[in-house]
Design an enzyme around this catalytic site. Structure first.
Site, short mmCIF file in Angstrom:
data_model
loop_
_atom_site.label_atom_id
_atom_site.label_comp_id
_atom_site.label_asym_id
_atom_site.label_seq_id
_atom_site.Cartn_x
_atom_site.Cartn_y
_atom_site.Cartn_z
N CYS A 102 0.82 -1.23 0.00
CA CYS A 102 0.00 0.00 0.00
C CYS A 102 0.85 1.27 0.00
O CYS A 102 0.32 2.36 -0.21
CB CYS A 102 -0.96 0.00 1.18
SG CYS A 102 -1.99 -1.46 1.22
N ASN A 141 -10.24 -0.17 -0.07
CA ASN A 141 -8.78 -0.08 -0.02
C ASN A 141 -8.22 -0.70 -1.30
O ASN A 141 -8.32 -1.91 -1.50
CB ASN A 141 -8.28 -0.83 1.22
CG ASN A 141 -6.77 -0.81 1.38
OD1 ASN A 141 -6.05 -0.45 0.46
ND2 ASN A 141 -6.31 -1.22 2.55
N HIS A 184 -3.20 7.15 2.48
CA HIS A 184 -3.66 5.86 1.94
C HIS A 184 -5.10 5.65 2.39
O HIS A 184 -5.45 5.85 3.55
CB HIS A 184 -2.75 4.75 2.46
CG HIS A 184 -3.24 3.38 2.13
ND1 HIS A 184 -3.68 3.04 0.88
CD2 HIS A 184 -3.37 2.27 2.91
CE1 HIS A 184 -4.05 1.78 0.89
NE2 HIS A 184 -3.88 1.29 2.10
#
Ligand code: UT7
Length: 330
Positions: A124, A287, A257
């Site tokens: 990520c 996500n 993020h």
């Protein structure tokens, strides 16, 4: 630095792409119920802020999502594919073990100028890592016009029998064009990793002897990741601001993020940022790992929120454990 080398790298165009299939929490809850697994829209929204995510159709690969995102970013920058002399694709869900998705994308874009193309795997945090690497290559004169892409098909590595992870992730791609410039620019970047925490977020399967060994689906200790993320996101933002010689007051927008709205809002609060400075797309995208920051960035640029002159804090955090930030003037 030599006066002949560019002082800055600028983001001159953004683009993104989401696969058309939008799956709401209720849709997912219905599918999981058919497997005897219980979840609710209420639980997902309250714990994460996620309302929907997009899933790629069977056969759609990472490079397929990357292509329209890259083309949109090039169009926004007023550049043609042959102008690109560096491609970095940040992904943990590449088309295949090798070659790199970046080379597959290079061919799909019709680029035949022999310039380098490679993948970067920092889960990520991948987009921030790729941005920082491209910035270094541009400022040392190794490249002039780079495509940096974060792209994922995380739906392929989810265990749909594990409600603690499968409700969290989605697919998509975001891209930026970076160019050498005398004007700002990426003001500062910073990258970190602490491999002692590799086990709290991983996909432990591997290919050996032509077989998958171990479990090829995503595993996460959500609470451990949550605790680490909250701490490092504040620290790295302050550190990168100090490097750039700026303070929190210089942040026009924060794009952390997009994993969990509670982590994002907590970070904004610690940096004393008003709620309207936080860019949020986790509600609609879930996500999307390395794609989450460039997807959110492109959404904010296309909505007219982020404009020329704005200063934006981009922050990644995730598997590895990795984290990093880039403070960027548009
Ligand atoms: O992308 C890299 C970065 N990733 C992150 O930043 C993720 C960080 N972690 C998180 O976002 C959160 O920890 C989660 C969203 C993953 C989980 O939220 P939480 O508030 O930490 O929940 P929890 O794990 O403490 O679980 C609370 C309860 C448990 O039930 P009991 O033990 O209290 O009875 C879980 O079994 O919620 C249950 N639960 C669910 N219930 C309904 C877990 N998943 C679900 C679900 N639906 N999908």
């Amino acid at each position: 630095m030599s006066p002949t080398l560019p002082r800055y790298t600028r983001i001159t165009g953004t683009g993104s792409h989401l696969p058309p299939r939008r799956v709401t929490n209720d849709d997912l809850a219905r599918d999981l119920a058919a497997r005897g697994i219980e979840t609710t829209d209420q639980w997902i929204v309250e714990r994460t802020g996620i309302r929907a995510r997009h899933f790629a159709a069977d056969g759609v690969a990472c490079s397929d999502l990357s292509l329209p995102a890259a083309q949109a970013a090039l169009a926004a920058a007023g550049r043609r594919p042959e102008d690109v002399d560096l491609i970095i694709v940040a992904t943990s869900t590449p088309d295949m073990v090798f070659p790199a998705t970046a080379t597959i994308l290079q061919a799909k874009l019709g680029i035949t100028n022999g310039s380098p193309a490679f993948d970067l795997q920092a889960v990520c945090s991948g987009f921030i890592y790729a941005l920082s690497v491209a910035d270094s290559l541009i400022r040392t004169g190794a490249a002039k016009t780079a495509l940096v892409i974060g792209a994922e098909v995380f739906s392929r590595i989810l265990d749909f029998n594990d409600r603690t992870t499968c409700v969290l992730f989605g697919d998509g791609a975001g891209a930026v064009v970076l160019e050498a410039s005398a004007e700002p620019g990426l003001l500062a970047t910073e990258l970190h990793a602490d491999g002692r925490h590799a086990g709290i977020l991983c996909t432990p399967g591997t290919v050996a002897g032509g077989r998958v060994i171990g479990d090829p689906t995503l595993k996460m200790d959500g609470q451990a990741v949550f605790k680490l993320a909250v701490g490092v996101l504040e620290d790295v933002a302050r550190s990168v601001l100090a490097k750039a010689g700026r303070t929190e007051a210089d942040i026009d927008f924060l794009i952390p993020h997009q994993a969990n709205i509670r982590i994002m809002q907590g970070t904004a609060k610690k940096l004393k940022l008003a709620a309207d400075k936080l860019i949020v797309t986790v509600d609609e995208h879930g996500n999307t790992s390395a794609a989450s920051i460039p997807l959110a960035l492109d959404a904010a640029v296309r909505a007219g929120r982020i404009r020329r002159g704005h200063r934006v804090m981009l922050e990644g955090v995730g598997g590895g454990f990795t984290w990093g930030a880039a403070f960027v003037e548009f």
